[in-house]
Design a protein around this motif. Structure first.
Motif, PDB file in Angstrom:
ATOM      1  N   LYS A 174       0.843  -1.178   0.000  1.00 27.20           N
ATOM      2  CA  LYS A 174       0.000   0.000   0.000  1.00 27.20           C
ATOM      3  C   LYS A 174       0.887   1.239   0.000  1.00 27.20           C
ATOM      4  O   LYS A 174       2.057   1.185   0.369  1.00 27.20           O
ATOM      5  CB  LYS A 174      -0.918   0.031   1.229  1.00 27.20           C
ATOM      6  CG  LYS A 174      -1.942  -1.101   1.280  1.00 27.20           C
ATOM      7  CD  LYS A 174      -2.963  -0.970   0.161  1.00 27.20           C
ATOM      8  CE  LYS A 174      -4.021  -2.065   0.247  1.00 27.20           C
ATOM      9  NZ  LYS A 174      -4.965  -1.991  -0.905  1.00 27.20           N
TER      10      LYS A 174
ATOM     11  N   GLN B 184       1.541   4.727   1.783  1.00 29.28           N
ATOM     12  CA  GLN B 184       1.263   5.476   3.004  1.00 29.28           C
ATOM     13  C   GLN B 184       0.984   6.918   2.598  1.00 29.28           C
ATOM     14  O   GLN B 184       1.885   7.709   2.359  1.00 29.28           O
ATOM     15  CB  GLN B 184       2.460   5.392   3.958  1.00 29.28           C
ATOM     16  CG  GLN B 184       2.223   6.041   5.306  1.00 29.28           C
ATOM     17  CD  GLN B 184       3.422   5.916   6.220  1.00 29.28           C
ATOM     18  OE1 GLN B 184       4.230   5.005   6.082  1.00 29.28           O
ATOM     19  NE2 GLN B 184       3.557   6.846   7.155  1.00 29.28           N
TER      20      GLN B 184
ATOM     21  N   GLY C  58       7.233   7.502  11.016  1.00 28.70           N
ATOM     22  CA  GLY C  58       6.323   6.859  11.958  1.00 28.70           C
ATOM     23  C   GLY C  58       6.969   6.733  13.326  1.00 28.70           C
ATOM     24  O   GLY C  58       8.200   6.688  13.457  1.00 28.70           O
TER      25      GLY C  58
END
Length: 402
Positions: free
Chosen positions: A98, A100, A271
């Motif tokens: 995916k 981000q 993150g």
């Protein structure tokens, strides 16, 4: 050197790809998917890929370009990344990737740059991108951690724009190409043999000569050197780019878009209170392709002051990692050079991506494979990127380079 041969299995190949990082491996894989009937050899000088741009990249994708073709290329890239497993036959070994979507945020501090963002957004919107123009007040409402007293306008897109696992995409291009019969050789191309208007063979540093039907120059920052072996000059040179991973004492309360400050310094979310920042020196000369030394002063003199001013929470950060990478920088217009040479028709370019090669690799590899197989394009028309504009000195400027 797992998966690499130290000696070629044959004396001649239908296609020799010089450079086995993401551009060369994408091309090799697409050839196998399109049913190319010939033999393909990929020659890679550094099987560890330790210093390849593929390994040292920020690994992000965006649609915020100024030219429609670059937008379309990245739109395909976003679709490809997020359907990687299906694209590669539903192989359960391949992870479901995916993007981000923290997005990119360009900040303009002058009326002229604000006009550039407005013009770019119009092109992006016409191509279906989700870019929004925001006033300083609107930016502050969505991202209250910025200092924006000098900002006139921002450009933001959080759809299919942000971080993706580029190294995994590269790894599966390479693995699947090998499994389909593409041969990878650990060696370096030291010269090319020409006869008339064709390349007839490549000479290896190991002393071997390999005959070839076509040659693809996917040599990254050494692309100009490879072109020169065929008597071709391209305006591409290595440019150093510096990168830092930082830990913030006070992490932000929401994801940080990849923020491009008007100074050219950029910073993005990782993150867990960790962020990546990057930029280059104010003097930005050509670099030796083996030069990956860090500048001991650029962090304190330029990068940290900019990000701490723009995001006051970053006044207290700790550097946890740093490295230098390189762009294969196109001096003419910061756009790719692709397709065949107009005179040496079996010599193909994949050069000069100027920092956006990783995200463009799915479309560029597909296009190169189409040209090899069909002598033309079947999907995106890449002719605007052909060498003809280089020879004529007619720049196709990409205004949204980081």
């Amino acid at each position: 050197m797992q998966g690499f041969r130290t000696e070629p299995a044959r004396d001649s190949y239908d296609v020799v790809i010089i450079g086995g990082a993401i551009m060369g491996s994408s091309t090799a894989w697409w050839l196998t998917q399109m049913g190319f009937p010939g033999r393909v050899l990929v020659v890679e000088r550094d099987p560890s890929y330790e210093r390849a741009a593929t390994a040292l990249s920020f690994s992000c994708i965006r649609q915020q370009f100024s030219t429609e073709l670059n937008i379309r290329i990245s739109q395909f890239g976003a679709e490809f990344v997020q359907s990687l497993r299906a694209r590669m036959g539903g192989d359960d070994r391949i992870p479901a990737l995916k993007i981000q979507n923290f997005g990119y945020l360009y900040l303009a501090d002058t009326p002229a740059f604000a006009d550039v963002l407005r013009a770019n957004q119009a092109v992006q919107a016409a191509a279906g991108a989700g870019t929004r123009l925001l006033s300083a007040e609107e930016i502050a409402a969505e991202y209250p951690f910025y200092r924006l007293d000098d900002i006139l306008l921002g450009s933001l897109n959080t759809r299919d724009e942000g971080y993706f696992d580029g190294y995994t995409v590269f790894d599966w291009f390479r693995r699947k190409a090998r499994e389909a019969g593409v041969e990878y050789l650990a060696d370096e191309v030291a010269g090319l043999d020409l006869s008339g208007n064709r390349v007839t063979g490549v000479r290896l540093a190991s002393g071997r000569r390999i005959g070839c039907g076509m040659v693809v120059n996917a040599a990254g920052t050494r692309g100009a050197r490879v072109a020169a072996m065929a008597g071709i000059s391209i305006p591409v040179e290595p440019r150093k780019r510096y990168n830092w991973v930082i830990q913030a004492e006070r992490p932000l309360d929401r994801p940080l878009p990849l923020t491009i400050d008007p100074t050219g310094v950029y910073v993005r979310e990782v993150g867990g209170g960790t962020y990546m920042a990057g930029g280059h020196a104010d003097v930005d000369p050509a670099a030796d392709p083996d030069d990956f030394a860090m500048d001991p002063d650029i962090w304190l003199d330029k990068i940290w002051p900019v990000i701490a001013t723009r995001i006051p929470a970053f006044e207290a950060v700790k550097v946890v990692n740093e490295w230098a990478g390189q762009y294969d920088y196109n001096l003419l217009d910061q756009n790719a050079i692709t397709g065949p040479h107009p005179e040496i028709g079996n010599f193909l370019f994949l050069n000069g991506f100027s920092g956006h090669g990783l995200q463009q690799s799915p479309a560029m590899g597909r296009a190169t494979a189409e040209w090899i197989l069909h002598g033309g394009y079947r999907s995106l028309d890449m002719r605007p990127f052909h060498f003809d504009r280089i020879a004529a000195g007619q720049a196709m400027v990409e205004a949204a380079i980081i």
